[in-house]
Write a protein that holds these residues in place. Structure first.
Motif, PDB file in Angstrom:
ATOM      1  N   VAL A 158      28.246 -23.762  23.292  1.00  0.00           N
ATOM      2  CA  VAL A 158      29.192 -23.061  24.160  1.00  0.00           C
ATOM      3  C   VAL A 158      30.474 -22.783  23.385  1.00  0.00           C
ATOM      4  N   ARG A 159      31.328 -21.985  23.985  1.00  0.00           N
ATOM      5  CA  ARG A 159      32.615 -21.632  23.398  1.00  0.00           C
ATOM      6  C   ARG A 159      33.518 -22.865  23.321  1.00  0.00           C
ATOM      7  N   SER A 160      34.329 -22.916  22.277  1.00  0.00           N
ATOM      8  CA  SER A 160      35.247 -24.024  22.060  1.00  0.00           C
ATOM      9  C   SER A 160      36.666 -23.497  21.877  1.00  0.00           C
ATOM     10  N   ILE A 161      37.623 -24.110  22.584  1.00  0.00           N
ATOM     11  CA  ILE A 161      39.031 -23.727  22.436  1.00  0.00           C
ATOM     12  C   ILE A 161      39.882 -24.996  22.412  1.00  0.00           C
ATOM     13  N   PHE A 162      41.177 -24.839  22.130  1.00  0.00           N
ATOM     14  CA  PHE A 162      42.073 -25.985  22.190  1.00  0.00           C
ATOM     15  C   PHE A 162      43.431 -25.547  22.708  1.00  0.00           C
ATOM     16  N   ALA A 163      44.167 -26.516  23.230  1.00  0.00           N
ATOM     17  CA  ALA A 163      45.528 -26.289  23.713  1.00  0.00           C
ATOM     18  C   ALA A 163      46.491 -26.877  22.691  1.00  0.00           C
ATOM     19  N   GLU A 164      47.614 -26.185  22.513  1.00  0.00           N
ATOM     20  CA  GLU A 164      48.625 -26.629  21.548  1.00  0.00           C
ATOM     21  C   GLU A 164      49.907 -26.990  22.271  1.00  0.00           C
ATOM     22  N   ARG A 165      50.644 -27.921  21.687  1.00  0.00           N
ATOM     23  CA  ARG A 165      51.925 -28.320  22.254  1.00  0.00           C
ATOM     24  C   ARG A 165      53.014 -27.396  21.702  1.00  0.00           C
ATOM     25  N   ILE A 166      53.660 -26.678  22.591  1.00  0.00           N
ATOM     26  CA  ILE A 166      54.764 -25.797  22.252  1.00  0.00           C
ATOM     27  C   ILE A 166      55.959 -26.219  23.114  1.00  0.00           C
ATOM     28  N   ASP A 167      57.063 -26.528  22.467  1.00  0.00           N
ATOM     29  CA  ASP A 167      58.265 -26.977  23.178  1.00  0.00           C
ATOM     30  C   ASP A 167      57.959 -28.090  24.179  1.00  0.00           C
ATOM     31  N   GLY A 168      57.096 -29.017  23.774  1.00  0.00           N
ATOM     32  CA  GLY A 168      56.794 -30.181  24.587  1.00  0.00           C
ATOM     33  C   GLY A 168      55.685 -30.033  25.612  1.00  0.00           C
ATOM     34  N   SER A 169      55.143 -28.825  25.793  1.00  0.00           N
ATOM     35  CA  SER A 169      54.085 -28.615  26.782  1.00  0.00           C
ATOM     36  C   SER A 169      52.827 -28.076  26.130  1.00  0.00           C
ATOM     37  N   LEU A 170      51.679 -28.535  26.609  1.00  0.00           N
ATOM     38  CA  LEU A 170      50.412 -27.999  26.119  1.00  0.00           C
ATOM     39  C   LEU A 170      50.157 -26.651  26.763  1.00  0.00           C
ATOM     40  N   MET A 171      49.669 -25.699  25.959  1.00  0.00           N
ATOM     41  CA  MET A 171      49.352 -24.362  26.477  1.00  0.00           C
ATOM     42  C   MET A 171      48.284 -23.717  25.601  1.00  0.00           C
ATOM     43  N   LEU A 172      47.664 -22.677  26.151  1.00  0.00           N
ATOM     44  CA  LEU A 172      46.684 -21.907  25.398  1.00  0.00           C
ATOM     45  C   LEU A 172      47.408 -20.840  24.584  1.00  0.00           C
ATOM     46  N   ARG A 173      47.002 -20.674  23.339  1.00  0.00           N
ATOM     47  CA  ARG A 173      47.554 -19.655  22.442  1.00  0.00           C
ATOM     48  C   ARG A 173      46.400 -19.077  21.642  1.00  0.00           C
ATOM     49  N   ARG A 174      46.737 -18.275  20.645  1.00  0.00           N
ATOM     50  CA  ARG A 174      45.776 -17.746  19.675  1.00  0.00           C
ATOM     51  C   ARG A 174      44.644 -16.948  20.319  1.00  0.00           C
ATOM     52  N   GLY A 175      44.916 -16.346  21.469  1.00  0.00           N
ATOM     53  CA  GLY A 175      43.896 -15.551  22.148  1.00  0.00           C
ATOM     54  C   GLY A 175      42.925 -16.372  22.974  1.00  0.00           C
ATOM     55  N   PHE A 176      43.141 -17.693  23.077  1.00  0.00           N
ATOM     56  CA  PHE A 176      42.265 -18.541  23.890  1.00  0.00           C
ATOM     57  C   PHE A 176      42.525 -18.279  25.365  1.00  0.00           C
ATOM     58  N   PHE A 177      41.481 -18.394  26.171  1.00  0.00           N
ATOM     59  CA  PHE A 177      41.597 -18.157  27.610  1.00  0.00           C
ATOM     60  C   PHE A 177      40.494 -18.908  28.325  1.00  0.00           C
ATOM     61  N   LEU A 178      40.672 -19.076  29.617  1.00  0.00           N
ATOM     62  CA  LEU A 178      39.650 -19.629  30.496  1.00  0.00           C
ATOM     63  C   LEU A 178      39.453 -18.642  31.629  1.00  0.00           C
ATOM     64  N   LYS A 179      38.201 -18.363  31.960  1.00  0.00           N
ATOM     65  CA  LYS A 179      37.893 -17.441  33.049  1.00  0.00           C
ATOM     66  C   LYS A 179      37.795 -18.196  34.372  1.00  0.00           C
ATOM     67  N   LYS A 180      38.084 -17.496  35.443  1.00  0.00           N
ATOM     68  CA  LYS A 180      37.936 -18.062  36.777  1.00  0.00           C
ATOM     69  C   LYS A 180      36.484 -18.505  36.975  1.00  0.00           C
ATOM     70  N   ASN A 181      36.307 -19.705  37.524  1.00  0.00           N
ATOM     71  CA  ASN A 181      35.001 -20.319  37.820  1.00  0.00           C
ATOM     72  C   ASN A 181      34.184 -20.707  36.587  1.00  0.00           C
ATOM     73  N   GLU A 182      34.709 -20.527  35.394  1.00  0.00           N
ATOM     74  CA  GLU A 182      34.027 -20.983  34.183  1.00  0.00           C
ATOM     75  C   GLU A 182      33.978 -22.517  34.217  1.00  0.00           C
TER      76      GLU A 182
END
Length: 144
Positions: free
Chosen positions: A36-60
């Motif tokens: 399956v697809r693999s992504i990661f979240a990065e810490r930016i200014d103290g908060s984890l978020m998706l970057r680099r074109g990563f995304f999650l689809k509704k109901n995935e």
């Protein structure tokens, strides 16, 4: 290790996500093992978020993965990203569970190894009190 961990997963998974830094390699290898697809979240200014074109689809269907879970704080931050995206959290998986049985997640939690390592509140460490070992806080949040 990730192949062995992937064999424990009983739910259908569409994507795996882990927190940087420790969860990046685990996410990649779990994605390969589960095909399956693999992504990661990065810490930016103290908060984890998706970057680099990563995304999650509704109901995935999403599996959150980690190398080591202690308090579950970073993993729970990733869980919030999953929930906010509208994707469906199916579980959490870690190579090492050192949460001490505290049940840090309200969902299925898979691990390869459970270990109980004594931890101390600040100022209560016997070795630190002796002054022989300087107090350090290792981890991804801060090193002092």
């Amino acid at each position: 290790m990730c192949k062995a961990l992937a064999k424990k997963i009983t739910q259908k998974v569409d994507v795996v996500i882990g927190p940087a830094l420790g969860g990046i390699v685990v996410s990649y290898e779990m994605g390969r093992a589960l095909k399956v697809r693999s992504i990661f979240a990065e810490r930016i200014d103290g908060s984890l978020m998706l970057r680099r074109g990563f995304f999650l689809k509704k109901n995935e269907k999403v599996l959150v993965v980690e190398d080591v879970v202690t308090t579950g704080k970073s993993t729970n931050e990733v869980i919030e990203i999953v929930k906010e995206s509208g994707a469906k959290l199916v579980g959490v998986a870690a190579i090492v569970d050192r949460s001490g049985g505290t049940e840090p997640f309200n969902i299925l939690f898979y691990s390869l190894l459970k270990i109980d390592i004594k931890t101390y509140a600040a100022g209560n460490c016997p070795l630190c009190k002796e002054g022989k070992i300087p107090v350090m806080k290792p981890g991804s949040r801060a090193i002092t």
